[in-house]
Design a protein around this motif. Structure first.
Motif, PDB file in Angstrom:
ATOM      1  N   VAL A 205       2.755 -63.514  25.510  1.00 41.84           N
ATOM      2  CA  VAL A 205       1.409 -63.913  25.130  1.00 41.84           C
ATOM      3  C   VAL A 205       0.809 -62.802  24.280  1.00 41.84           C
ATOM      4  O   VAL A 205       0.897 -61.620  24.642  1.00 41.84           O
ATOM      5  N   GLU A 206       0.215 -63.181  23.135  1.00 40.34           N
ATOM      6  CA  GLU A 206      -0.488 -62.237  22.273  1.00 40.34           C
ATOM      7  C   GLU A 206      -1.915 -62.746  22.072  1.00 40.34           C
ATOM      8  O   GLU A 206      -2.134 -63.923  21.740  1.00 40.34           O
ATOM      9  N   PHE A 207      -2.879 -61.860  22.269  1.00 40.95           N
ATOM     10  CA  PHE A 207      -4.290 -62.193  22.060  1.00 40.95           C
ATOM     11  C   PHE A 207      -4.847 -61.282  20.982  1.00 40.95           C
ATOM     12  O   PHE A 207      -4.661 -60.059  21.021  1.00 40.95           O
ATOM     13  N   HIS A 208      -5.537 -61.876  19.992  1.00 40.63           N
ATOM     14  CA  HIS A 208      -6.157 -61.119  18.908  1.00 40.63           C
ATOM     15  C   HIS A 208      -7.631 -61.485  18.819  1.00 40.63           C
ATOM     16  O   HIS A 208      -7.995 -62.667  18.909  1.00 40.63           O
ATOM     17  N   ALA A 209      -8.461 -60.478  18.630  1.00 39.73           N
ATOM     18  CA  ALA A 209      -9.894 -60.682  18.422  1.00 39.73           C
ATOM     19  C   ALA A 209     -10.338 -59.843  17.224  1.00 39.73           C
ATOM     20  O   ALA A 209      -9.960 -58.669  17.116  1.00 39.73           O
ATOM     21  N   LEU A 210     -11.106 -60.446  16.330  1.00 38.17           N
ATOM     22  CA  LEU A 210     -11.618 -59.765  15.146  1.00 38.17           C
ATOM     23  C   LEU A 210     -13.126 -59.956  15.069  1.00 38.17           C
ATOM     24  O   LEU A 210     -13.643 -61.034  15.360  1.00 38.17           O
ATOM     25  N   ARG A 211     -13.803 -58.919  14.668  1.00 40.92           N
ATOM     26  CA  ARG A 211     -15.241 -58.971  14.428  1.00 40.92           C
ATOM     27  C   ARG A 211     -15.522 -58.302  13.099  1.00 40.92           C
ATOM     28  O   ARG A 211     -15.179 -57.137  12.881  1.00 40.92           O
ATOM     29  N   LEU A 212     -16.129 -59.049  12.165  1.00 41.30           N
ATOM     30  CA  LEU A 212     -16.462 -58.521  10.853  1.00 41.30           C
ATOM     31  C   LEU A 212     -17.968 -58.572  10.666  1.00 41.30           C
ATOM     32  O   LEU A 212     -18.613 -59.581  10.959  1.00 41.30           O
ATOM     33  N   ASP A 213     -18.519 -57.486  10.154  1.00 44.73           N
ATOM     34  CA  ASP A 213     -19.956 -57.382   9.911  1.00 44.73           C
ATOM     35  C   ASP A 213     -20.145 -56.808   8.508  1.00 44.73           C
ATOM     36  O   ASP A 213     -19.845 -55.640   8.264  1.00 44.73           O
ATOM     37  N   GLN A 214     -20.619 -57.642   7.565  1.00 42.36           N
ATOM     38  CA  GLN A 214     -20.846 -57.201   6.195  1.00 42.36           C
ATOM     39  C   GLN A 214     -22.324 -57.289   5.859  1.00 42.36           C
ATOM     40  O   GLN A 214     -23.013 -58.225   6.285  1.00 42.36           O
ATOM     41  N   THR A 215     -22.797 -56.325   5.107  1.00 42.25           N
ATOM     42  CA  THR A 215     -24.194 -56.319   4.666  1.00 42.25           C
ATOM     43  C   THR A 215     -24.256 -55.871   3.213  1.00 42.25           C
ATOM     44  O   THR A 215     -23.419 -55.088   2.747  1.00 42.25           O
ATOM     45  N   GLY A 216     -25.266 -56.364   2.507  1.00 39.42           N
ATOM     46  CA  GLY A 216     -25.517 -55.918   1.143  1.00 39.42           C
ATOM     47  C   GLY A 216     -24.361 -56.125   0.193  1.00 39.42           C
ATOM     48  O   GLY A 216     -24.072 -55.251  -0.625  1.00 39.42           O
ATOM     49  N   VAL A 217     -23.697 -57.294   0.259  1.00 39.93           N
ATOM     50  CA  VAL A 217     -22.561 -57.578  -0.617  1.00 39.93           C
ATOM     51  C   VAL A 217     -23.083 -58.246  -1.886  1.00 39.93           C
ATOM     52  O   VAL A 217     -23.534 -59.399  -1.856  1.00 39.93           O
ATOM     53  N   GLU A 218     -23.056 -57.535  -3.006  1.00 44.65           N
ATOM     54  CA  GLU A 218     -23.509 -58.078  -4.274  1.00 44.65           C
ATOM     55  C   GLU A 218     -22.342 -58.761  -4.981  1.00 44.65           C
ATOM     56  O   GLU A 218     -21.270 -58.179  -5.150  1.00 44.65           O
ATOM     57  N   LEU A 219     -22.559 -60.014  -5.384  1.00 44.99           N
ATOM     58  CA  LEU A 219     -21.516 -60.843  -5.986  1.00 44.99           C
ATOM     59  C   LEU A 219     -21.896 -61.139  -7.432  1.00 44.99           C
ATOM     60  O   LEU A 219     -22.628 -62.092  -7.706  1.00 44.99           O
ATOM     61  N   PRO A 220     -21.436 -60.343  -8.385  1.00 44.66           N
ATOM     62  CA  PRO A 220     -21.790 -60.583  -9.785  1.00 44.66           C
ATOM     63  C   PRO A 220     -21.256 -61.932 -10.255  1.00 44.66           C
ATOM     64  O   PRO A 220     -20.122 -62.308  -9.979  1.00 44.66           O
ATOM     65  N   GLY A 221     -22.100 -62.671 -10.959  1.00 44.37           N
ATOM     66  CA  GLY A 221     -21.692 -63.961 -11.488  1.00 44.37           C
ATOM     67  C   GLY A 221     -21.823 -65.100 -10.514  1.00 44.37           C
ATOM     68  O   GLY A 221     -21.462 -66.232 -10.856  1.00 44.37           O
ATOM     69  N   GLN A 222     -22.338 -64.866  -9.296  1.00 45.15           N
ATOM     70  CA  GLN A 222     -22.556 -65.928  -8.321  1.00 45.15           C
ATOM     71  C   GLN A 222     -24.060 -66.140  -8.132  1.00 45.15           C
ATOM     72  O   GLN A 222     -24.872 -65.261  -8.402  1.00 45.15           O
ATOM     73  N   ALA A 223     -24.430 -67.317  -7.624  1.00 49.46           N
ATOM     74  CA  ALA A 223     -25.843 -67.662  -7.506  1.00 49.46           C
ATOM     75  C   ALA A 223     -26.576 -66.758  -6.532  1.00 49.46           C
ATOM     76  O   ALA A 223     -27.748 -66.430  -6.733  1.00 49.46           O
ATOM     77  N   PHE A 224     -25.902 -66.347  -5.452  1.00 50.47           N
ATOM     78  CA  PHE A 224     -26.538 -65.565  -4.400  1.00 50.47           C
ATOM     79  C   PHE A 224     -25.683 -64.353  -4.067  1.00 50.47           C
ATOM     80  O   PHE A 224     -24.466 -64.344  -4.289  1.00 50.47           O
ATOM     81  N   ASP A 225     -26.326 -63.336  -3.534  1.00 54.17           N
ATOM     82  CA  ASP A 225     -25.637 -62.227  -2.885  1.00 54.17           C
ATOM     83  C   ASP A 225     -25.633 -62.470  -1.382  1.00 54.17           C
ATOM     84  O   ASP A 225     -26.444 -63.239  -0.855  1.00 54.17           O
ATOM     85  N   ILE A 226     -24.716 -61.818  -0.687  1.00 51.79           N
ATOM     86  CA  ILE A 226     -24.645 -61.918   0.767  1.00 51.79           C
ATOM     87  C   ILE A 226     -25.500 -60.808   1.374  1.00 51.79           C
ATOM     88  O   ILE A 226     -25.178 -59.626   1.227  1.00 51.79           O
ATOM     89  N   GLU A 227     -26.578 -61.188   2.014  1.00 56.80           N
ATOM     90  CA  GLU A 227     -27.418 -60.201   2.692  1.00 56.80           C
ATOM     91  C   GLU A 227     -26.719 -59.693   3.942  1.00 56.80           C
ATOM     92  O   GLU A 227     -26.669 -58.503   4.197  1.00 56.80           O
ATOM     93  N   TRP A 228     -26.203 -60.605   4.747  1.00 59.66           N
ATOM     94  CA  TRP A 228     -25.359 -60.221   5.878  1.00 59.66           C
ATOM     95  C   TRP A 228     -24.399 -61.359   6.200  1.00 59.66           C
ATOM     96  O   TRP A 228     -24.685 -62.525   5.944  1.00 59.66           O
TER      97      TRP A 228
END
Length: 846
Positions: free
Chosen positions: A343-366
């Motif tokens: 048995v293998e168990f995997h857990a991931l937690r990602l937390d991103q803030t202030g991601v600026e996406l040039p050329g897209q309608a919106f940026d990711i605030e969080w």
């Protein structure tokens, strides 16, 4: 946002557009379509001349030091010491070229398993998928990976995590884009940590990632692989066609395996590793601390990674708003029960803030992603030779806006109309896959399985603004809360036929239901014109169900010791996505001209694809090569219809375009890939790759034109007009499909230690991309210029514990734009890629 139709503006809009900017006209003239092949051959000839001018290399060769290959009993002590190294710091030393890129990849399923440490193969037989070396001179000390019988066949590539270290990649998407092993795959590079892979012309948001089934929360912002750090991946398998059935309905697939937990035969141990990386362009910093431990029957891994970066600088010295902060925590626990159950168990937690996406309608605030995966495997149970069960759950929540200064500077139109925009998304995917296998991959086998995928999504987009007399305040243009349920069953069979033939086959049946879960009262006043959802989409029949099937047959014929022929044919069907069915005038940049409004259609039919592949492979121990071509027929292929566009100041140029998802009767795809590597000397290895695909909409006129909705006038299909007639853009009966990447080649060579496990290596390569003039003119897609980018990379195994990496990307500081990157209709605003970028990195185990 309000649409304005201008029927008087048609093909003139496209004739007046330069095919590439004056800034790049002289530089990229050699890359015009008529001279592409001549340019590639010239570059390759120069490479060979350079190699021919270095005979001193052979003369000065000394015996390479090949660590850990010894019949001396003392080698056991060395191997025991190395077992303390974490799993990501050791090579896939038993995975030969047969499971890599250019040698014969078995068309029946093969185990993705790291064998017992019995020594390294010879240098002539060890061409690894990281293109640098067979590893870093050490052995794997963990149990074999437990995912068994994964399909590796024609048009499939296997990319390993070692490349993430030596190439300094970020997310798993960038790993695929930077790896020369991934032939026939391109990227839309939205941000240094957000990369969207495209296989053989696949469309935005339509390529899921399997393993634990991942889909993008909002297909124009995040991607299915941008949430997974490339250092957490054991390997990634890309399948370039409908030649797999265990991943659900689809036309191509990305299957990733997370790193397994370690085992230690000599009792409990705890160890760790510290990684660091720095890229000068954008001052990008990366750090990761990982701890591993366990005993002979169990193991664990826990780690924390942190990435941060600022705006990068283009080749012309200007900056692009592209900053980001990303933090992730990963946890893995493994347990063996007896000798045949794990048995293998995997857990991931990602937390991103202030991601600026040039050329897209919106940026990711969080953005926050939580993901969990449990894998159970049993060998030799009572009713089969192997049983595997995978269960997963992942959820992504994000909040974005269009208010950052960098976004406003990039799109002055926002300030002209007083636009304010905010978006929030909640997307969840869960399900399971169960499979039982009789036989073994090396002989005849049969696999039966069943699976279930459940996806739920909700997107809100709140905007305010004014265009002329039309003023709107806090209008919602959402993808209403909706869900997709997809149970399926599949069967796979493979066997050798005589001494020369090996076959593989599979079939599956799916039922998929797409439903709106939102309260009907919430759907009566949507968009900037406050219309009911049914009026916007053109139908009140929101709920749909689809019955689909897929099947494939592959074969490999061993002509002689060096040559083998591979062929495959497959048929698959897949349903429309929730975005394609329910988007209510959502502000998404789905094409490179940006500022797009996208509308779904619940009446869409499911897509169907028939594809055939044919190829040859050659391996004489010194030269390894493959060449292949494919042709695909797609019926009811989902593409876009141009329903209108809006002009704006200062000179009335096109500022936004309104698209609707629509089926086209027939689309075709044709192309191929070529790859080769040659052991010129024990220290020098040149290589080359080439990939090309052309997609054509053969029924572009369609059988109706869609009239956009307006107050009191619901959207309708007009059977008396050709598709796109309401935009005023007169299209041809046949035109290229949008967002198809141009011809691309990589040329280079690696200079490395003359050993099967080189401790150091230097790679010099050039990526050559042709101009793309096959564009969807009815959709106002713009051509792009060709470019060439050079890179130099290297690594050095300083000691048993320390690995150092360094490189320079874009060494000529070229100012270039990828075909999928944003460009305005007047080309005054374009998103170019980073200029010269030096990087360093180190990894220390302890």
């Amino acid at each position: 946002m309000q649409r304005r139709l201008n029927p008087s503006s048609d093909e003139r809009l496209l004739r007046d557009q330069p095919e590439y900017s004056l800034h790049n006209r002289r530089i990229w003239e050699p890359f015009r379509l008529g001279t592409t092949w001549r340019t590639l051959l010239s570059c390759w000839s120069l490479t060979l001349l350079l190699l021919a001018a270095t005979p001193f290399i052979s003369a000065t060769e000394t015996a390479g030091i090949s660590l850990w290959i010894s019949d001396d009993p003392s080698a056991d002590r060395i191997s025991d010491d190395l077992s303390r190294l974490p799993s990501w710091f050791v090579p896939e030393d038993g995975l030969s070229v047969d499971e890599a890129l250019f040698q014969e990849q078995p068309l029946r399923t093969v185990p993705r398993v790291a064998p017992a440490p019995t020594g390294l193969p010879s240098a002539a037989d060890e061409f690894t998928t990281d293109w640098f070396a067979s590893g870093w001179g050490v052995r794997r000390s963990v149990l074999p990976e437990e995912r068994w019988t994964q399909p590796v066949g024609i048009g499939s590539d296997l990319i390993r995590m070692q490349e993430a270290v030596v190439r300094s990649t970020t997310d798993t998407g960038s790993l695929l884009g930077e790896s020369p092993s991934a032939v026939g795959l391109g990227l839309q590079r939205r941000n240094p940590i957000v990369n969207d892979p495209r296989i053989r012309g696949s469309r935005i948001g339509r390529l899921p990632a399997s393993g634990s089934y991942w889909v993008p929360a909002r297909m124009d912002l995040d991607t299915m692989l941008s949430k997974i750090d490339s250092r957490l991946i054991g390997d990634v398998l890309t399948i370039h066609g409908p030649y797999a059935v265990r991943y659900g309905p689809g036309f191509s697939f990305v299957d990733f395996a997370l790193l397994p937990t370690p085992r230690f035969d000599d009792g409990f141990r705890v160890h760790g590793a510290t990684s660091f990386g720095y890229k000068a362009n954008g001052r990008q910093v990366y750090g990761r601390q990982t701890f591993t431990g366990g005993s002979d029957l169990w193991g664990f891994r826990a780690g924390y990674g942190h990435r941060t970066g600022n705006d990068y600088t283009m080749g012309n010295g200007q900056t692009i708003a592209s900053s980001y902060n990303s933090r992730d925590v990963d946890l893995a626990l493994g347990r063996d029960f007896a000798s045949d159950q794990r048995v293998e168990f995997h857990a991931l937690r990602l937390d991103q803030t202030g991601v600026e996406l040039p050329g897209q309608a919106f940026d990711i605030e969080w953005l926050v992603t939580d993901a969990y995966e449990v894998t159970y495997t049993a060998d030799c149970p009572t009713f089969a030779d192997r049983v595997a069960l995978d269960v997963w759950y992942n959820q992504t929540r994000l909040n974005g806006n269009a208010q950052r200064p960098g976004k406003r500077a990039q799109f002055p139109y926002y300030d002209i109309i007083g636009f304010e925009g905010f978006t929030d998304v909640n997307s969840m995917s869960t399900g399971f896959r169960w499979a039982a296998t009789w036989g073994c991959p090396e002989c005849e086998y049969l696999t039966l399985g069943l699976d279930l995928r459940y996806v739920k999504q909700e997107l809100n987009e709140i905007t305010s603004g004014q265009i002329g007399l039309n003023v709107w305040q806090d209008a919602n243009s959402p993808i209403p809360r909706s869900a997709s349920v997809n149970p399926g069953v599949f069967v796979e069979y493979g066997a050798p036929l005589g001494e020369r033939w090996t076959i593989g086959s599979g079939a599956r049946f799916d039922w998929a239901g797409q439903y709106l879960l939102a309260d009907p009262a919430e759907l009566q006043s949507l968009g900037t014109q406050s219309l009911p959802l049914g009026d916007i989409l053109g139908s009140d029949d929101f709920d749909r169900s689809f019955e689909m099937f897929s099947l494939y047959l592959t074969g490999q014929y061993h002509i002689n010791e060096c040559w083998s022929a591979v062929l495959a044919a497959g048929y698959a069907e897949r349903p429309p996505s929730l975005t394609e069915m329910y988007a209510a005038e959502t502000f998404m940049y789905v094409l490179q001209n940006g500022l797009n409004i996208v509308t779904g259609d619940p009446r869409l039919r499911h897509e169907r694809l028939l594809q055939a592949d044919l190829g040859l492979r050659y391996d004489d121990g010194m030269l390894r090569a493959r060449v292949g071509g494919f042709y695909g027929w797609a019926w009811n292929y989902i593409t876009f219809e141009n329903m209108g566009f809006t002009r704006g100041p200062p000179v009335g140029e096109i500022q936004q375009i309104e698209y609707k998802f629509v089926n086209t009767g027939l689309a075709t795809f044709v192309g191929g890939e070529l790859a080769a590597e040659w052991d010129w000397t024990p220290r020098l290895t040149p290589f080359a790759t080439l990939s090309y695909v052309a997609g054509t909409d053969r029924t572009r006129n369609g059988s109706f034109a869609t009239r956009p909705s307006s107050p009191g006038n619901p959207s309708i299909r007009d059977p008396n007009l050709d598709r796109g007639a309401y935009s005023g853009i007169v299209g041809d009966a046949r035109e290229p499909l949008p967002s198809i990447l141009p011809l691309e080649s990589r040329l280079g060579f690696r200079f490395h230690e003359a050993a099967s496990a080189p401790r150091w290596s230097i790679e010099l390569s050039a990526r050559l991309v042709d101009a793309q003039r096959r564009v969807a003119r009815s959709l106002l897609e713009l051509p792009s210029s060709g470019f060439a980018v050079g890179d130099v990379r290297g690594y050095w195994r300083v000691s048993e514990r320390l690995l150092a990496t360094a490189g320079i990307e874009n060494i000529t500081n070229a100012n270039y734009r990828e075909h999928l990157n944003f460009t305005s209709q007047d080309r005054l605003i374009q998103v170019f890629q980073p200029g010269l970028n030096a990087y360093v990195g180190a990894e220390l185990s302890h």
